[in-house]
Design a protein around this motif. Structure first.
Motif, PDB file in Angstrom:
ATOM      1  N   MET A 140       0.840  -1.195   0.000  1.00 45.86           N
ATOM      2  CA  MET A 140       0.000   0.000   0.000  1.00 45.86           C
ATOM      3  C   MET A 140       0.878   1.249   0.000  1.00 45.86           C
ATOM      4  O   MET A 140       2.061   1.206   0.340  1.00 45.86           O
ATOM      5  N   ASP A 141       0.284   2.359  -0.343  1.00 43.35           N
ATOM      6  CA  ASP A 141       0.963   3.652  -0.302  1.00 43.35           C
ATOM      7  C   ASP A 141       1.223   4.043   1.160  1.00 43.35           C
ATOM      8  O   ASP A 141       0.315   4.006   1.992  1.00 43.35           O
ATOM      9  N   HIS A 142       2.469   4.397   1.477  1.00 43.60           N
ATOM     10  CA  HIS A 142       2.852   4.840   2.819  1.00 43.60           C
ATOM     11  C   HIS A 142       3.467   6.235   2.717  1.00 43.60           C
ATOM     12  O   HIS A 142       4.335   6.474   1.859  1.00 43.60           O
ATOM     13  N   ARG A 143       3.048   7.133   3.614  1.00 46.28           N
ATOM     14  CA  ARG A 143       3.621   8.487   3.633  1.00 46.28           C
ATOM     15  C   ARG A 143       3.862   8.890   5.095  1.00 46.28           C
ATOM     16  O   ARG A 143       3.061   8.579   5.970  1.00 46.28           O
ATOM     17  N   LEU A 144       4.957   9.590   5.326  1.00 47.86           N
ATOM     18  CA  LEU A 144       5.357   9.936   6.693  1.00 47.86           C
ATOM     19  C   LEU A 144       5.696  11.405   6.798  1.00 47.86           C
ATOM     20  O   LEU A 144       6.300  11.988   5.892  1.00 47.86           O
ATOM     21  N   GLN A 145       5.300  11.993   7.928  1.00 50.75           N
ATOM     22  CA  GLN A 145       5.788  13.321   8.286  1.00 50.75           C
ATOM     23  C   GLN A 145       5.923  13.409   9.800  1.00 50.75           C
ATOM     24  O   GLN A 145       5.331  12.617  10.540  1.00 50.75           O
ATOM     25  N   LYS A 146       6.734  14.352  10.240  1.00 50.80           N
ATOM     26  CA  LYS A 146       6.846  14.621  11.667  1.00 50.80           C
ATOM     27  C   LYS A 146       5.787  15.656  12.062  1.00 50.80           C
ATOM     28  O   LYS A 146       5.535  16.612  11.326  1.00 50.80           O
ATOM     29  N   ILE A 147       5.173  15.453  13.229  1.00 46.75           N
ATOM     30  CA  ILE A 147       4.217  16.421  13.762  1.00 46.75           C
ATOM     31  C   ILE A 147       4.639  16.789  15.182  1.00 46.75           C
ATOM     32  O   ILE A 147       5.442  16.098  15.813  1.00 46.75           O
ATOM     33  N   ALA A 148       4.075  17.873  15.703  1.00 39.03           N
ATOM     34  CA  ALA A 148       4.399  18.311  17.057  1.00 39.03           C
ATOM     35  C   ALA A 148       3.935  17.289  18.082  1.00 39.03           C
ATOM     36  O   ALA A 148       2.906  16.633  17.920  1.00 39.03           O
ATOM     37  N   ILE A 149       4.689  17.188  19.168  1.00 40.51           N
ATOM     38  CA  ILE A 149       4.435  16.165  20.179  1.00 40.51           C
ATOM     39  C   ILE A 149       3.225  16.502  21.050  1.00 40.51           C
ATOM     40  O   ILE A 149       2.598  15.620  21.629  1.00 40.51           O
ATOM     41  N   GLY A 150       2.889  17.797  21.173  1.00 36.33           N
ATOM     42  CA  GLY A 150       1.781  18.228  22.019  1.00 36.33           C
ATOM     43  C   GLY A 150       2.165  19.465  22.807  1.00 36.33           C
ATOM     44  O   GLY A 150       3.238  20.038  22.601  1.00 36.33           O
ATOM     45  N   PRO A 151       1.317  19.905  23.748  1.00 37.52           N
ATOM     46  CA  PRO A 151       1.682  21.052  24.596  1.00 37.52           C
ATOM     47  C   PRO A 151       2.935  20.733  25.419  1.00 37.52           C
ATOM     48  O   PRO A 151       3.086  19.625  25.943  1.00 37.52           O
ATOM     49  N   VAL A 152       3.835  21.710  25.537  1.00 41.36           N
ATOM     50  CA  VAL A 152       5.086  21.483  26.263  1.00 41.36           C
ATOM     51  C   VAL A 152       5.262  22.522  27.362  1.00 41.36           C
ATOM     52  O   VAL A 152       4.795  23.660  27.249  1.00 41.36           O
ATOM     53  N   ALA A 153       5.943  22.105  28.431  1.00 46.58           N
ATOM     54  CA  ALA A 153       6.291  23.001  29.530  1.00 46.58           C
ATOM     55  C   ALA A 153       7.767  23.335  29.441  1.00 46.58           C
ATOM     56  O   ALA A 153       8.609  22.438  29.326  1.00 46.58           O
ATOM     57  N   ILE A 154       8.087  24.626  29.488  1.00 46.93           N
ATOM     58  CA  ILE A 154       9.468  25.090  29.381  1.00 46.93           C
ATOM     59  C   ILE A 154       9.836  25.832  30.658  1.00 46.93           C
ATOM     60  O   ILE A 154       9.138  26.753  31.078  1.00 46.93           O
ATOM     61  N   SER A 173      12.037  26.997  19.316  1.00 47.75           N
ATOM     62  CA  SER A 173      12.017  25.716  18.616  1.00 47.75           C
ATOM     63  C   SER A 173      10.701  24.976  18.842  1.00 47.75           C
ATOM     64  O   SER A 173      10.195  24.298  17.939  1.00 47.75           O
ATOM     65  N   ALA A 174      10.121  25.091  20.040  1.00 50.76           N
ATOM     66  CA  ALA A 174       8.842  24.433  20.302  1.00 50.76           C
ATOM     67  C   ALA A 174       7.727  25.048  19.464  1.00 50.76           C
ATOM     68  O   ALA A 174       6.920  24.328  18.851  1.00 50.76           O
ATOM     69  N   LEU A 175       7.670  26.369  19.419  1.00 48.57           N
ATOM     70  CA  LEU A 175       6.646  27.025  18.594  1.00 48.57           C
ATOM     71  C   LEU A 175       6.870  26.724  17.118  1.00 48.57           C
ATOM     72  O   LEU A 175       5.912  26.555  16.359  1.00 48.57           O
ATOM     73  N   ALA A 176       8.127  26.637  16.690  1.00 50.82           N
ATOM     74  CA  ALA A 176       8.418  26.296  15.299  1.00 50.82           C
ATOM     75  C   ALA A 176       7.929  24.898  14.965  1.00 50.82           C
ATOM     76  O   ALA A 176       7.433  24.640  13.852  1.00 50.82           O
ATOM     77  N   ALA A 177       8.025  23.972  15.925  1.00 54.67           N
ATOM     78  CA  ALA A 177       7.580  22.606  15.687  1.00 54.67           C
ATOM     79  C   ALA A 177       6.066  22.494  15.580  1.00 54.67           C
ATOM     80  O   ALA A 177       5.549  21.503  15.060  1.00 54.67           O
ATOM     81  N   GLY A 178       5.350  23.497  16.097  1.00 54.16           N
ATOM     82  CA  GLY A 178       3.897  23.439  16.124  1.00 54.16           C
ATOM     83  C   GLY A 178       3.350  23.098  17.485  1.00 54.16           C
ATOM     84  O   GLY A 178       2.152  22.825  17.632  1.00 54.16           O
TER      85      GLY A 178
END
Length: 521
Positions: A140-154, A173-178
């Motif tokens: 089957m067709d497979h496609r991959l991308q990276k997405i943000a992990i979720g809300p983060v505490a800094i 970097s966190a905001l850039a990741a989404g």
């Protein structure tokens, strides 16, 4: 800018629920107006709920919108640079001109990450097209991308009140990741933190983004930090500080029902090795440069070169003399907080009690929290026998380790725990010894520098600010540089999707023109 002292929870200014505090001017040991609100678990819960509600929308913004948002933050920080630096100087005792440079570094990082977002390489797009005729089983067709992990505490750092704080590289970097961000401001510089947080919040509003994209909280003691790590909506944590503090957060995060990553940057002595030919030719020059870098930020820098190792021989006396001269001429300067100053004095006593000899001291302190520079010396045998001598002392001190021969130098190198950096000073004749040193150093650090010093560090794609434990809690990542975005990403595969349902970066025809790996090419 008029400081209110409020917490910034999404679009709201929130007053104190757990009392107030005032900033301290370490140069005068006097409090500074205004009073700043302290919050607790209730404020953390509100901020985390907003961050979670905002996450789906923000993480799916177009790359163009996200990049423009980061640039808007940079523009806002540029507009308040002088005000921000002046307030940070009051709260830290650091020179205002130095802090204006630090603010410029912060804005540069946001613009660099905007460029990273636009180019899209961080998504690591990969497509393996369908193979319906493949035997014995079709693919089957497979496609991959990276997405943000979720809300983060800094967790904001104490020693760099801008570039590693609210508007530092972790936030950029966190905001850039989404990812959406909840920032725990450091209590050592609450006014500087508020100025930065307002610059970010204004950009959120100006770009029409959900209010939960960014919040700033503050609290007394450990309760608010523990509440952040414990909150089930938080999916990652970053921390810059002591090994004790970083590991407390790390262990707590692993005890959650759903353990989460804690990216902690903790401790490092950044050892420097001078090889024999370099010592003979440039011993005095290297020693003077080493101490100059050691004194940056009154020795309160994670990349401070703290331990210098050299074989006794030609050039060693010139090295020691140059280091002693530079240390003895160094004026005592204000340290960041009374607590850091007290820990520094305790560290000096511990080094001396462990068998190191005091070689030189700087000028006498004139204020209560002034840091007086110090140089100690110890022989290699004693250094190897006493692990305490390889521990970080946060402040303007250094340790010169005199070894007998190449074999002892290699044993010293192998005795170090994980480090953020290591440095070699060498000449052509030193290359055989350098080749023997490299394998043990590669195992113990994330960055090796030749014929320079570990500080300052360039912020670029090849930057590594990380290393094996206890330098960091996860040596696979860097907390500085463009690839620090990878801390906040995870891979998702899309299998058998119709083109219209795919994320835009993965659609047929590559509508965004992004770099993609297609069938391995």
């Amino acid at each position: 800018m008029q400081l209110t002292g409020n917490l910034l929870i999404g679009a709201r200014d929130v007053g104190a629920s757990e009392g107030t505090m005032k900033a301290l001017n370490p140069a005068t040991n006097q409090p500074i107006e205004p009073a700043f609100a302290l919050g607790g678990p209730t404020e953390v819960d509100r901020a985390a709920t907003l961050a979670d509600e905002a996450f789906d929308a923000y993480s799916h913004t177009s790359l163009a919108v996200r990049a423009a948002f980061l640039e808007h933050i940079a523009d806002n920080l540029d507009r308040v640079r002088e005000t921000l630096a002046a307030r940070a100087a009051l709260e830290t005792g650091l020179p205002q001109a130095q802090l204006e440079d630090e603010a410029l570094k912060a804005t540069t990082q946001f613009r660099q990450f905007a460029d990273v977002v636009r180019k899209g390489r961080f998504l690591q797009l990969a497509i393996d097209p369908e193979q319906p005729e493949r035997q014995p089983r079709p693919r089957m067709d497979h496609r991959l991308q990276k997405i943000a992990i979720g809300p983060v505490a800094i967790f904001g750092a104490s020693n760099f009140p801008i570039a590693y704080s609210v508007a530092g590289g972790d936030t950029a970097s966190a905001l850039a990741a989404g990812a959406t961000v909840i920032l725990k401001a450091h209590n050592a510089h609450p006014g500087a933190s508020e100025i930065q947080a307002r610059a970010i919040r204004e950009a959120v509003q100006a770009c029409g983004l959900p209010e939960g994209v960014f919040s700033m909280v503050r609290g007394s003691g450990n309760a608010i930090g523990e509440a952040l790590v414990d909150h089930p909506l938080i999916k990652a944590v970053t921390f810059t500080g002591s090994e004790q503090g970083g590991m407390a957060l790390y262990r707590r995060a692993q005890l959650r029902t759903d353990p989460i990553p804690v990216f902690a940057e903790m401790t490092s002595v950044n050892p420097t090795f001078i090889l024999p030919q370099a010592l003979a030719e440039r011993g005095a020059q290297i020693g003077d440069g080493f101490v100059e870098r050691m004194l940056v930020n009154v020795g309160q820098a994670c990349l401070k070169p703290a331990i210098l190792v050299a074989i006794e021989g030609t050039g060693f006396e010139a090295l020691r003399h140059a280091m002693s001269k530079r240390v003895s001429e160094a004026p005592a300067r204000t340290m960041l907080t009374p607590g850091i100053h007290a820990a520094y004095l305790s560290g000096l006593c511990a080094i001396e009690n462990a068998g190191a000899r005091l070689v030189a001291v700087g000028s006498t302190s004139t204020a209560e929290v002034d840091g007086r520079s110090a140089l100690f010396e110890v022989d290699g045998q004693r250094f190897l026998a006493e692990p305490l001598l390889s521990q970080e002392v946060f402040g303007p001190s250094a340790l010169l380790v005199k070894v007998r021969d190449e074999a002892e130098l290699l044993r010293v190198a192998r005795s170090f725990k994980g480090q953020l950096s290591a440095t070699l000073h060498l000449e052509q004749d030193d290359l055989p010894l350098a080749r023997r040193l490299l394998p043990p150093l590669e195992r113990r650090t994330g960055r090796i520098v030749v014929n320079a010093f570990a500080h300052p560090q360039e912020v670029c794609f090849a930057t590594v600010h990380g290393g094996p434990f206890p330098a960091t809690s996860d040596s696979r990542f860097t907390s500085v540089g463009m690839t620090s975005i990878e801390r906040f990403l995870r891979p998702v595969a899309y299998q058998g999707f119709p083109d219209a349902l795919l994320p835009e970066p993965l659609r047929d025809g590559n509508p965004l023109g992004l770099p993609r790996l297609v069938d391995g090419h």
